[in-house]
Scaffold this motif. Structure first.
Motif, PDB file in Angstrom:
ATOM      1  N   LEU B  88       0.817  -1.266   0.025  1.00 11.60           N
ATOM      2  CA  LEU B  88      -0.034   0.163   0.216  1.00 11.60           C
ATOM      3  C   LEU B  88       1.132   1.262  -0.032  1.00 11.60           C
ATOM      4  CD1 LEU B  88      -3.099   0.998   0.319  1.00 11.60           C
ATOM      5  CD2 LEU B  88      -2.274   1.238   2.703  1.00 11.60           C
ATOM      6  N   TYR B  89       0.628   2.021  -0.825  1.00 13.77           N
ATOM      7  CA  TYR B  89       1.401   3.316  -0.816  1.00 13.77           C
ATOM      8  C   TYR B  89       0.764   4.604  -0.651  1.00 13.77           C
ATOM      9  CZ  TYR B  89       5.144   0.507  -3.223  1.00 13.77           C
ATOM     10  OH  TYR B  89       6.231  -0.188  -3.680  1.00 13.77           O
ATOM     11  N   LEU B  90       1.106   5.169   0.398  1.00 14.01           N
ATOM     12  CA  LEU B  90       0.327   6.127   1.025  1.00 14.01           C
ATOM     13  C   LEU B  90       1.127   7.767   0.873  1.00 14.01           C
ATOM     14  CD1 LEU B  90      -0.078   4.652   5.032  1.00 14.01           C
ATOM     15  CD2 LEU B  90      -1.818   4.996   2.980  1.00 14.01           C
ATOM     16  N   CYS B  91       0.189   8.693   0.870  1.00 14.94           N
ATOM     17  CA  CYS B  91       0.766   9.974   0.428  1.00 14.94           C
ATOM     18  C   CYS B  91       0.396  10.822   1.664  1.00 14.94           C
ATOM     19  CB  CYS B  91       0.102  10.316  -0.738  1.00 14.94           C
ATOM     20  SG  CYS B  91       0.557  12.315  -1.074  1.00 14.94           S
ATOM     21  N   ALA B  92       1.025  11.627   2.227  1.00  9.58           N
ATOM     22  CA  ALA B  92       0.748  12.523   3.289  1.00  9.58           C
ATOM     23  C   ALA B  92       1.212  13.647   2.945  1.00  9.58           C
ATOM     24  CB  ALA B  92       1.391  11.924   4.574  1.00  9.58           C
ATOM     25  N   SER B  93       0.098  14.615   3.287  1.00 12.61           N
ATOM     26  CA  SER B  93       0.582  16.270   3.097  1.00 12.61           C
ATOM     27  C   SER B  93       0.630  17.022   4.375  1.00 12.61           C
ATOM     28  CB  SER B  93      -0.490  16.979   2.321  1.00 12.61           C
ATOM     29  OG  SER B  93      -1.656  17.055   2.904  1.00 12.61           O
ATOM     30  N   SER B  94       1.483  17.876   4.509  1.00 11.48           N
ATOM     31  CA  SER B  94       1.404  18.704   5.748  1.00 11.48           C
ATOM     32  C   SER B  94       1.255  20.121   5.417  1.00 11.48           C
ATOM     33  CB  SER B  94       2.799  18.410   6.728  1.00 11.48           C
ATOM     34  OG  SER B  94       3.757  18.451   6.015  1.00 11.48           O
ATOM     35  N   ALA B  95       1.076  21.128   6.309  1.00 11.12           N
ATOM     36  CA  ALA B  95       0.948  22.372   6.280  1.00 11.12           C
ATOM     37  C   ALA B  95       2.153  23.298   6.393  1.00 11.12           C
ATOM     38  CB  ALA B  95      -0.269  23.221   6.806  1.00 11.12           C
ATOM     39  N   THR B  96       2.354  24.447   6.335  1.00 11.56           N
ATOM     40  CA  THR B  96       3.457  25.087   6.867  1.00 11.56           C
ATOM     41  C   THR B  96       2.923  26.517   7.004  1.00 11.56           C
ATOM     42  OG1 THR B  96       3.986  25.942   4.593  1.00 11.56           O
ATOM     43  CG2 THR B  96       5.234  24.076   5.188  1.00 11.56           C
ATOM     44  N   SER B  97       3.566  27.011   8.166  1.00  6.00           N
ATOM     45  CA  SER B  97       3.161  28.178   8.530  1.00  6.00           C
ATOM     46  C   SER B  97       4.349  29.317   8.629  1.00  6.00           C
ATOM     47  CB  SER B  97       2.922  28.047  10.065  1.00  6.00           C
ATOM     48  OG  SER B  97       2.616  29.439  10.727  1.00  6.00           O
ATOM     49  N   GLY B  98       4.308  30.061   7.493  1.00  5.14           N
ATOM     50  CA  GLY B  98       5.313  30.795   6.838  1.00  5.14           C
ATOM     51  C   GLY B  98       6.547  29.900   6.313  1.00  5.14           C
ATOM     52  N   THR B  99       7.731  29.953   7.177  1.00  6.59           N
ATOM     53  CA  THR B  99       8.676  29.280   6.406  1.00  6.59           C
ATOM     54  C   THR B  99       8.806  28.146   7.529  1.00  6.59           C
ATOM     55  OG1 THR B  99      10.360  30.514   7.789  1.00  6.59           O
ATOM     56  CG2 THR B  99       9.890  30.988   5.424  1.00  6.59           C
ATOM     57  N   ARG B 100       8.046  27.985   8.634  1.00  2.57           N
ATOM     58  CA  ARG B 100       8.035  26.922   9.554  1.00  2.57           C
ATOM     59  C   ARG B 100       6.954  25.777   9.191  1.00  2.57           C
ATOM     60  NH1 ARG B 100      10.827  27.443  13.985  1.00  2.57           N
ATOM     61  NH2 ARG B 100       9.227  26.384  15.143  1.00  2.57           N
TER      62      ARG B 100
END
Lengths: 111, 116
Positions: B88-100
């Motif tokens: 099973l190949y999973l993709c995950a995304s994450s946010a950024t707050s400015g450059t952090r």
């Protein structure tokens, strides 16, 4: 080498009983530790992280740096807690999108 | 928002073939990570992309490659498929707050790849 170990593949508990999921890690440094959960037919999702030191859905986890453990606990298990639980870590020099997961523990709560 | 989406849901390939898996992150998320989950094991990190650049790579052979597009969607490519690539190949995304970056990863439903 960094490693996350979850010694129990399956944990079966009765409703109302305490539940503890074990997680041990090996890492030369101070990693971030997380618990992710996957309920039946749902996506993998974050349950809690050690830095937050918060209780989510009645679960808490304490980071013990001396024993390199991050066990997940809940005093009174509920049927809706039945799920797959993964312990994960991220090293301080790792990219923030890189998590290393344990093999997971399947929790079954029976009424 | 539908969350992270992945396509296709399932696919079957023959050993030696090539496969492309696709991922669309949550709107506003600029970071995408790929994981491989073999049956009975936890997800294993393959790549992370942020702002179209590779930011992390796991211990996978060069047969695995990925890229990120200007709209932050991503593709994972696997060449010369082996039976052991079935997973099973999973993709995950994450946010950024400015450059952090923000710590939480949001996972997609995965693509089930079977290599015969």
């Amino acid at each position: 080498a960094q490693r996350v170990t979850q010694p129990e593949k399956l944990l079966s508990v009765f409703k109302g009983a305490p539940v503890e999921l074990k997680c041990n890690y090996s890492y030369s440094g101070s990693p971030e530790l997380f618990w992710y959960v996957q309920y039946s037919r749902q996506r993998l999702q974050l349950l809690l992280r050690h830095i937050s030191r918060e209780s989510i859905k009645g679960f808490t986890a304490d980071l013990n740096k001396g024993e390199t453990s991050f066990h997940l606990k809940k005093p009174f298990a509920q049927e809706e807690d039945s799920a797959m639980y993964y312990c994960a870590l991220r090293g301080p020099t790792d990219s923030w999108g890189k998590l290393q997961f344990g093999a997971g523990t399947q929790v079954v709560v029976t009424p | 928002d539908a969350g992270v989406t992945q396509s296709p849901t399932h696919l079957i390939k023959t050993r030696g073939q090539h496969v492309t898996l696709r991922c669309s992150p949550i709107s506003g998320h600029k970071s995408v990570s790929w994981y491989q989950q073999v049956l009975g094991q936890g997800p294993q990190f393959i790549f992370q992309y942020y702002e179209k650049e590779e930011r992390g790579r796991g211990n996978f052979p060069d047969r695995f490659s990925a890229r990120q597009f200007p709209n932050y969607s991503s593709e994972l490519n696997v060449n010369a498929l082996l039976l052991g690539d079935s997973a099973l190949y999973l993709c995950a995304s994450s946010a950024t707050s400015g450059t952090r970056p923000r710590y939480e990863q949001y996972f997609g439903p995965g693509t089930r790849l079977t290599v015969t």
